[in-house]
Design an enzyme around this catalytic site. Sequence first.
Site, PDB file in Angstrom:
ATOM      1  N   ARG A 178     -50.919 -37.938 127.784  1.00 50.71           N
ATOM      2  CA  ARG A 178     -51.983 -39.015 127.965  1.00 50.71           C
ATOM      3  C   ARG A 178     -51.987 -39.724 129.701  1.00 50.71           C
ATOM      4  NH1 ARG A 178     -49.688 -42.890 125.814  1.00 50.71           N
ATOM      5  NH2 ARG A 178     -47.738 -42.185 125.749  1.00 50.71           N
ATOM      6  N   TYR A 221     -57.666 -33.497 126.321  1.00 48.46           N
ATOM      7  CA  TYR A 221     -56.028 -33.352 125.634  1.00 48.46           C
ATOM      8  C   TYR A 221     -55.432 -34.811 124.389  1.00 48.46           C
ATOM      9  CZ  TYR A 221     -51.352 -31.338 125.826  1.00 48.46           C
ATOM     10  OH  TYR A 221     -50.135 -31.082 125.348  1.00 48.46           O
ATOM     11  N   GLY A 222     -55.109 -34.628 123.513  1.00 50.33           N
ATOM     12  CA  GLY A 222     -53.927 -35.465 123.189  1.00 50.33           C
ATOM     13  C   GLY A 222     -55.246 -36.562 122.445  1.00 50.33           C
ATOM     14  N   GLY A 223     -53.964 -37.561 123.064  1.00 56.12           N
ATOM     15  CA  GLY A 223     -54.203 -39.287 122.623  1.00 56.12           C
ATOM     16  C   GLY A 223     -55.391 -39.845 123.516  1.00 56.12           C
ATOM     17  N   LYS A 275     -53.610 -42.977 119.545  1.00 59.51           N
ATOM     18  CA  LYS A 275     -53.692 -43.553 119.596  1.00 59.51           C
ATOM     19  C   LYS A 275     -54.741 -44.613 119.917  1.00 59.51           C
ATOM     20  CE  LYS A 275     -49.714 -41.991 120.780  1.00 59.51           C
ATOM     21  NZ  LYS A 275     -48.003 -42.009 119.375  1.00 59.51           N
ATOM     22  N   HIS A 314     -46.102 -47.770 116.404  1.00 58.99           N
ATOM     23  CA  HIS A 314     -46.319 -46.417 117.175  1.00 58.99           C
ATOM     24  C   HIS A 314     -44.133 -46.180 116.031  1.00 58.99           C
ATOM     25  CE1 HIS A 314     -45.410 -44.076 120.499  1.00 58.99           C
ATOM     26  NE2 HIS A 314     -45.807 -43.031 120.180  1.00 58.99           N
ATOM     27  N   SER A 316     -42.420 -42.069 123.808  1.00 63.55           N
ATOM     28  CA  SER A 316     -43.204 -40.545 122.953  1.00 63.55           C
ATOM     29  C   SER A 316     -42.140 -39.837 123.759  1.00 63.55           C
ATOM     30  CB  SER A 316     -45.063 -40.411 123.849  1.00 63.55           C
ATOM     31  OG  SER A 316     -45.571 -41.622 123.554  1.00 63.55           O
ATOM     32  N   CYS A 350     -39.643 -39.324 122.398  1.00 64.22           N
ATOM     33  CA  CYS A 350     -37.926 -38.983 122.440  1.00 64.22           C
ATOM     34  C   CYS A 350     -37.490 -39.232 121.046  1.00 64.22           C
ATOM     35  CB  CYS A 350     -37.840 -41.034 122.171  1.00 64.22           C
ATOM     36  SG  CYS A 350     -37.858 -41.250 124.230  1.00 64.22           S
ATOM     37  N   GLY A 351     -38.065 -38.329 119.987  1.00 63.78           N
ATOM     38  CA  GLY A 351     -37.518 -37.524 118.752  1.00 63.78           C
ATOM     39  C   GLY A 351     -38.369 -37.949 117.705  1.00 63.78           C
ATOM     40  N   LYS A 352     -39.303 -38.907 117.689  1.00 64.70           N
ATOM     41  CA  LYS A 352     -39.271 -39.340 116.179  1.00 64.70           C
ATOM     42  C   LYS A 352     -39.920 -38.398 115.265  1.00 64.70           C
ATOM     43  CE  LYS A 352     -42.977 -41.991 117.641  1.00 64.70           C
ATOM     44  NZ  LYS A 352     -42.656 -41.895 118.553  1.00 64.70           N
ATOM     45  N   THR A 353     -39.926 -37.157 115.397  1.00 64.75           N
ATOM     46  CA  THR A 353     -40.798 -35.861 114.901  1.00 64.75           C
ATOM     47  C   THR A 353     -39.686 -35.043 114.321  1.00 64.75           C
ATOM     48  OG1 THR A 353     -42.447 -35.527 116.117  1.00 64.75           O
ATOM     49  CG2 THR A 353     -42.425 -33.600 114.601  1.00 64.75           C
ATOM     50  N   ASN A 354     -38.502 -34.778 115.116  1.00 62.45           N
ATOM     51  CA  ASN A 354     -37.234 -34.846 114.898  1.00 62.45           C
ATOM     52  C   ASN A 354     -35.908 -35.655 113.930  1.00 62.45           C
ATOM     53  OD1 ASN A 354     -37.540 -32.164 116.501  1.00 62.45           O
ATOM     54  ND2 ASN A 354     -35.979 -33.295 118.320  1.00 62.45           N
ATOM     55  N   ASP A 394     -45.687 -40.629 113.995  1.00 65.75           N
ATOM     56  CA  ASP A 394     -46.107 -40.959 114.686  1.00 65.75           C
ATOM     57  C   ASP A 394     -46.036 -42.413 114.705  1.00 65.75           C
ATOM     58  OD1 ASP A 394     -46.273 -40.963 117.442  1.00 65.75           O
ATOM     59  OD2 ASP A 394     -48.423 -41.003 117.269  1.00 65.75           O
ATOM     60  N   ARG A 424     -47.757 -28.962 122.908  1.00 62.04           N
ATOM     61  CA  ARG A 424     -47.756 -29.494 122.035  1.00 62.04           C
ATOM     62  C   ARG A 424     -48.148 -28.453 121.178  1.00 62.04           C
ATOM     63  NH1 ARG A 424     -47.269 -35.669 121.745  1.00 62.04           N
ATOM     64  NH2 ARG A 424     -46.958 -35.825 122.952  1.00 62.04           N
ATOM     65  N   ARG A 426     -34.772 -43.259 124.852  1.00 57.43           N
ATOM     66  CA  ARG A 426     -34.104 -43.199 126.101  1.00 57.43           C
ATOM     67  C   ARG A 426     -32.873 -43.483 126.782  1.00 57.43           C
ATOM     68  NH1 ARG A 426     -34.497 -36.843 126.032  1.00 57.43           N
ATOM     69  NH2 ARG A 426     -36.817 -36.905 125.113  1.00 57.43           N
ATOM     70  N   ASN A 464     -27.613 -37.024 113.168  1.00 59.82           N
ATOM     71  CA  ASN A 464     -28.103 -38.628 113.272  1.00 59.82           C
ATOM     72  C   ASN A 464     -28.087 -39.444 111.689  1.00 59.82           C
ATOM     73  OD1 ASN A 464     -28.544 -38.194 115.514  1.00 59.82           O
ATOM     74  ND2 ASN A 464     -30.825 -37.981 116.313  1.00 59.82           N
TER      75      ASN A 464
HETATM   76  C1  OXD Z   1     -47.701 -39.553 122.016  1.00 57.09           C
HETATM   77  C2  OXD Z   1     -48.064 -39.485 120.882  1.00 57.09           C
HETATM   78  O1  OXD Z   1     -47.383 -39.436 123.181  1.00 57.09           O
HETATM   79  O2  OXD Z   1     -47.272 -39.190 120.604  1.00 57.09           O
HETATM   80  O3  OXD Z   1     -46.942 -40.699 121.783  1.00 57.09           O
HETATM   81  O4  OXD Z   1     -49.150 -38.135 121.188  1.00 57.09           O
HETATM   82 MN    MN Z   2     -46.509 -41.191 119.681  1.00 54.49          MN
END
Ligand code: OXD
Ligand code: MN
Length: 595
Positions: free
Chosen positions: A70, A211-213, A220, A240, A262, A264-268, A287, A379, A410, A507
């Site tokens: 992004r 790319y991406g967002g 986003k 978010h 972004s 920082c481990g949301k998916t995990n 997300d 990604r 973090r 966690n």
């Molecule tokens: C971000 C994403 O960058 O979710 O936050 O792709």
């Molecule tokens: Mn995100």
Amino acid sequence: MKSGSRNEKLNTWVKEVADLCRPDSITWCDGSKAEYGRMMALMLERGMAVPLKKRPNSFLFRTDPSDVARVEDRTYISTRSQEEAGPTNNWVHPDELKKTMRGLYQGCMKGRTMYVIPFSMGPIGSPIAKIGVELTDSPYVVCNMHIMTRVSAKVLDVLGEKGEFIPCLHSIGAPLAPGQKDALWPCAPIEKKYISHFPEENLIWSYGSGYGGNALLGKKCLALRIASNMARHEGWMAEHMLILRLTSPEGKRYHIAAAFPSACGKTNLAMMQPSIKGWKCECIGDDIAWMKVRGDNRLHAINPEAGFFGVAPGTSYGTNPMAMDTLKKDVIFTNCALTDDGDVWWEGMTDDSPAHAIDWKGRDWTPASKDDAAHANARFTAPASQCPIICPDWENPEGVAIDIFIFGGRRSSVVPLVTEAYSWDHGVFMGATAASETTSANIGAVGNLRRDPFAMKPFCGYHMGDYFTHWFTMGDTLGAKAPKIFYVNWFRKSPEGRFLWPGFSDNSRMLKWMCQRVDGKIGAKETPIGLMPKEGDLDLSGLDISSGNMKALMNVDLKEWKAEVPDIEKHFALFGSRLPERLKKQLEEFRKRLG
Ligand code: OXD
Ligand code: MN
């Protein structure tokens, strides 16, 4: 799919954009498998996509080295007055920005096809869902949108003749002259990239990045920046946040929404396998959360997306086995390395690196190479339905009632493992002052500490001071039914720079404590920064961690916290007269507690 729709406004807009951008042809998308196959075949033929022998129907893409994340510096919230966009957003007046961008859009799709993508954020036809239509000249965007959103002709049926949609215009900004050979990843140079939002018209214009967002505009741009602005006017929340369901050994369900910046481990966390016995986690989203107060006066959350656009490096069977199992087929990988046997690889995926691979720039790579094989922001795009622990209610249009909010980021120092807010207002203070070390999800320096309120700094589509006020208003509406608020930091390090907490499945130990707090089953000790677990209350059974490390993780150093205050004051000063009095009061109380 046939061309055109029954919606006059949509047809007129498509024609206007085509007249401006001058594509060679226009294709209306229907979201079918056949369409996905056609797009992939096209990209294979052009050499953009690499098929992966090891993963059925999966492909690797390599972007231009300038188009890897992004671009927050090139992202705009364009309102008539700069004051409305607030101090955390880049701003240009809409007349000026549109003039500049119209100049760029002029003829920008020459030599290409313009795709019309009707999509729904949230289950099609659900009262919480919003319809968007993305116009793009990128087949890569079409395939990614198929996974990340609900693309379907049915969206046009729901739209009907008079329905409202959010127009999302996207171009990679790379017209082709007759006979010109296409680049493998066409895009515009950084100074020509614009990711623009016009919240007063619910309109999105993106130019120059694929790319991406920057390019998948449902994510986003729509589901956070435009939706956050709609939400404050309509009395709901667009955040978010990941959403997960945790079930206790007794079968009690808890729904948790957590906001981390972004990468920082949301998916995990969203796909965690609890290490504590008898607890189960199911994923609802990784997300974005859209949340509304329903008839029971509780806050119900849905995931508006249909897929995961997750950070690959660091993902492994050790850190996130459920993500790894989600990625076995039907995945788009971007900027990962390619192994000699036709699979993808990234740093942290396996204990041993491959002896040879092709890196994300297409060069030979060996463990002796000085650069990483995969880009740090490489990604995967994968359907959420493929996650083995996707919650059976993940598409329930009613959403799930949220019990717990978590904020965090973090921080290698200062911030302990877990803290509970004294009240909703204190929780809003925690969210508003959240700080995190920057990551590769944005183009820019990595590892710099910045205040990222509610993990929304890059995604809030209006004045952040008003956004804080909106949080207080929502708390007032919810009253006693408001979720409890916690703050976590999994990333604290020893003086030697080693992570003190194992993280990932462990966690769950903090989540269990939070659930016990919600049920009033367990006490907590008061500290100047919030409530914390009492000695012995965190379930550490089966965990091999030294008491020294635990002490360091839970340490609240008043000197360090006092040193945060001037930075919080500076941060709050940004919001001027729009800083809510209730936040000033929280800061005063915080200062008093610190002594
Ligand atoms: C971000 C994403 O960058 O979710 O936050 O792709
Ligand atoms: Mn995100």
